[in-house]
Design an enzyme around this catalytic site. Sequence first.
Site, PDB file in Angstrom:
ATOM      1  N   HIS A 270       0.886  -1.396  -0.022  1.00 55.52           N
ATOM      2  CA  HIS A 270       0.024  -0.101  -0.038  1.00 55.52           C
ATOM      3  C   HIS A 270       0.612   1.078  -0.009  1.00 55.52           C
ATOM      4  CE1 HIS A 270      -3.149   3.030   1.004  1.00 55.52           C
ATOM      5  NE2 HIS A 270      -4.340   2.032   0.180  1.00 55.52           N
ATOM      6  N   ASP A 327      -7.804  -5.492  -0.244  1.00 51.89           N
ATOM      7  CA  ASP A 327      -8.076  -6.432  -0.797  1.00 51.89           C
ATOM      8  C   ASP A 327      -7.768  -7.727  -0.754  1.00 51.89           C
ATOM      9  OD1 ASP A 327      -9.820  -4.537  -1.852  1.00 51.89           O
ATOM     10  OD2 ASP A 327      -8.005  -3.969  -3.545  1.00 51.89           O
TER      11      ASP A 327
HETATM   12  N1  CMC Z   1       4.036  -7.982  -5.157  1.00 51.61           N
HETATM   13  C1  CMC Z   1       5.741  -7.869  -5.081  1.00 51.61           C
HETATM   14  N2  CMC Z   1       6.219  -7.173  -5.017  1.00 51.61           N
HETATM   15  C2  CMC Z   1       5.874  -5.316  -4.641  1.00 51.61           C
HETATM   16  C3  CMC Z   1       4.552  -4.752  -4.364  1.00 51.61           C
HETATM   17  C4  CMC Z   1       4.268  -6.765  -4.373  1.00 51.61           C
HETATM   18  N3  CMC Z   1       2.473  -6.818  -4.244  1.00 51.61           N
HETATM   19  N4  CMC Z   1       3.584  -4.488  -3.967  1.00 51.61           N
HETATM   20  C5  CMC Z   1       5.176  -3.014  -4.003  1.00 51.61           C
HETATM   21  N5  CMC Z   1       6.216  -4.699  -4.352  1.00 51.61           N
HETATM   22  C6  CMC Z   1       7.485  -3.801  -4.335  1.00 51.61           C
HETATM   23  C7  CMC Z   1       7.729  -3.155  -5.694  1.00 51.61           C
HETATM   24  O1  CMC Z   1       7.858  -3.682  -6.376  1.00 51.61           O
HETATM   25  C8  CMC Z   1       9.173  -2.539  -5.249  1.00 51.61           C
HETATM   26  O2  CMC Z   1      10.197  -2.466  -5.007  1.00 51.61           O
HETATM   27  P1  CMC Z   1      11.601  -2.436  -5.469  1.00 51.61           P
HETATM   28  O3  CMC Z   1      11.853  -1.606  -4.066  1.00 51.61           O
HETATM   29  O4  CMC Z   1      12.453  -3.330  -5.455  1.00 51.61           O
HETATM   30  O5  CMC Z   1      11.847  -1.606  -6.814  1.00 51.61           O
HETATM   31  C9  CMC Z   1       8.464  -2.144  -3.751  1.00 51.61           C
HETATM   32  O6  CMC Z   1       7.597  -3.173  -3.789  1.00 51.61           O
HETATM   33  C10 CMC Z   1       7.663  -0.951  -3.277  1.00 51.61           C
HETATM   34  O7  CMC Z   1       6.507  -0.308  -4.237  1.00 51.61           O
HETATM   35  P2  CMC Z   1       5.419   0.708  -5.424  1.00 51.61           P
HETATM   36  O8  CMC Z   1       5.031  -0.077  -6.264  1.00 51.61           O
HETATM   37  O9  CMC Z   1       6.841   1.518  -5.716  1.00 51.61           O
HETATM   38  O10 CMC Z   1       4.963   1.155  -4.241  1.00 51.61           O
HETATM   39  P3  CMC Z   1       4.096   1.853  -4.466  1.00 51.61           P
HETATM   40  O11 CMC Z   1       3.204   2.342  -3.300  1.00 51.61           O
HETATM   41  O12 CMC Z   1       4.006   2.819  -5.441  1.00 51.61           O
HETATM   42  O13 CMC Z   1       3.107   0.864  -5.450  1.00 51.61           O
HETATM   43  C11 CMC Z   1       1.050  -0.564  -4.992  1.00 51.61           C
HETATM   44  C12 CMC Z   1       0.946   0.748  -3.619  1.00 51.61           C
HETATM   45  C13 CMC Z   1      -0.701  -0.750  -3.373  1.00 51.61           C
HETATM   46  C14 CMC Z   1      -0.225   0.347  -6.024  1.00 51.61           C
HETATM   47  C15 CMC Z   1       1.905  -1.632  -4.734  1.00 51.61           C
HETATM   48  O14 CMC Z   1       2.072  -2.021  -3.689  1.00 51.61           O
HETATM   49  C16 CMC Z   1       0.745  -2.881  -5.657  1.00 51.61           C
HETATM   50  O15 CMC Z   1       1.072  -2.790  -6.993  1.00 51.61           O
HETATM   51  N6  CMC Z   1       0.243  -3.816  -5.485  1.00 51.61           N
HETATM   52  C17 CMC Z   1      -0.289  -4.896  -5.653  1.00 51.61           C
HETATM   53  C18 CMC Z   1      -1.846  -4.330  -6.104  1.00 51.61           C
HETATM   54  C19 CMC Z   1      -2.354  -3.842  -5.085  1.00 51.61           C
HETATM   55  O16 CMC Z   1      -3.191  -5.142  -4.269  1.00 51.61           O
HETATM   56  N7  CMC Z   1      -3.540  -2.808  -4.635  1.00 51.61           N
HETATM   57  C20 CMC Z   1      -4.437  -2.447  -3.856  1.00 51.61           C
HETATM   58  C21 CMC Z   1      -3.974  -1.778  -2.914  1.00 51.61           C
HETATM   59  S1  CMC Z   1      -5.684  -1.500  -1.476  1.00 51.61           S
HETATM   60  C22 CMC Z   1      -6.707  -1.037  -1.817  1.00 51.61           C
HETATM   61  C23 CMC Z   1      -6.994   0.375  -2.536  1.00 51.61           C
HETATM   62  O17 CMC Z   1      -6.597   1.600  -2.396  1.00 51.61           O
HETATM   63  O18 CMC Z   1      -6.975   0.314  -4.212  1.00 51.61           O
END
Ligand code: CMC
Length: 386
Positions: A270, A327
């Site tokens: 998140h 989720d």
């Molecule tokens: N599985 C594997 N690796 C992950 C995941 C995941 N679910 N989420 C983040 N990472 C890794 C990412 O690859 C990155 O690694 P590195 O630093 O080595 O490049 C690091 O963790 C930070 O991730 P980010 O994508 O820069 O983080 P963000 O804040 O931009 O994204 C997020 C947040 C929710 C989009 C992301 O965690 C994600 O894609 N999660 C899966 C989708 C999901 O469950 N979304 C629902 C969010 S809650 C409900 C809502 O608000 O809609």
Amino acid sequence: TQTVTYDPGFMNTANARSAITYIDGEAGILRYRGYPIEDLAKNSSFLEVAYLLIYGELPTGDQLTEWDENIRDHTMLHEDIKDFFNGFPRNAHPMAVLSSAVSALSTFYADSLDPFDEEQVHISTIRLMSKVPVLAAYAYKKSIGQPLLYPDNSLNLTENFLRLTFGVPTEAYELDQDVVDALDMLLILHADHEQNCSTSTVRLVGSSHANIFGSISAGINALFGPLHGGANEAVLNMLDEIRDEGTSPEDFMEKVKNKESGVRLMGFGHRVYKNYDPRARIVKGTAEKILNKLGAGDERLEIAMRLEEKALNDDYFVERKLYPNVDFYTGLIYSAMGFPPRMFTPLFALGRLPGWVAQYREMIDDKETRIGRPRQVYVGQDLRRY
Ligand code: CMC
């Protein structure tokens, strides 16, 4: 010269002053108008929480009754809106249908679109709260070829939505109180989450003084994305795939950790919560309860729990502070209730609706609001001659 800060994804840029929702991502705290999410999930109702978010205070008994009655009074759709549903392909995603239908509401209520007229905003608020559940249920009914039922205004919002989704004209629909209560609680958990992608979209569109229906329709499209509201559907698809292909949770985790695979553990991570998502904790308890009752033996709950356990003990996830988000378990509950995966994100939209309405209204009322207009860092060609 003016300096511009490059901040992709608005990691450090606040675009709003808001008194609606408080989040402390480090401590795992979520409050609506000061009330902890745990208290509201346990003691309140979705309608009461919607009122709280939109009007700032919990309603008195009389106010709640009036709010509920108003919403019941406006459930009926203009008959011509139904023609809309015939125009889409049968396999249309209900989120696409829902956003189109909500946008179209502005054509049916063209006399109440002025964001600065209190009466008009009031009636639009009621219409949205009443009609979005009906539109969502109809999008589903169309996709399975069943007739659209008229709302039954002896039922409240959550009950009516369940009946419109699962009921058929040939027999009486019996509500299961445990399902009503669980769904109502899940809607509370989704009701607002400060400046997330869809809410920021609603504000940005509305900052041009676009009407509330168009602004919320844009928010629905933002929510449709798999990194946002689409994640609940993606989680269930992921669990289905693991089950059907017989992949072990261990092998799946290896795939996730290998960045080149492009596979994420959906329902994990998140932007704001870096310790745990307080909503996920509440949902996990409900998942166990509802699945015990309705979906006993759902292998996917086992898979989900093993994935969670693996992740919480794995350096990759620990270092990146990745925890289950709201989720991760919701899809399993919705599935046990009988919703197909395609309806999960519309359910999120239904829950988030009062948050969008509250944020739109707060944005309009804030004298400091200006049209949203981010800057950019230009990285293209220097002057060239044609
Ligand atoms: N599985 C594997 N690796 C992950 C995941 C995941 N679910 N989420 C983040 N990472 C890794 C990412 O690859 C990155 O690694 P590195 O630093 O080595 O490049 C690091 O963790 C930070 O991730 P980010 O994508 O820069 O983080 P963000 O804040 O931009 O994204 C997020 C947040 C929710 C989009 C992301 O965690 C994600 O894609 N999660 C899966 C989708 C999901 O469950 N979304 C629902 C969010 S809650 C409900 C809502 O608000 O809609």
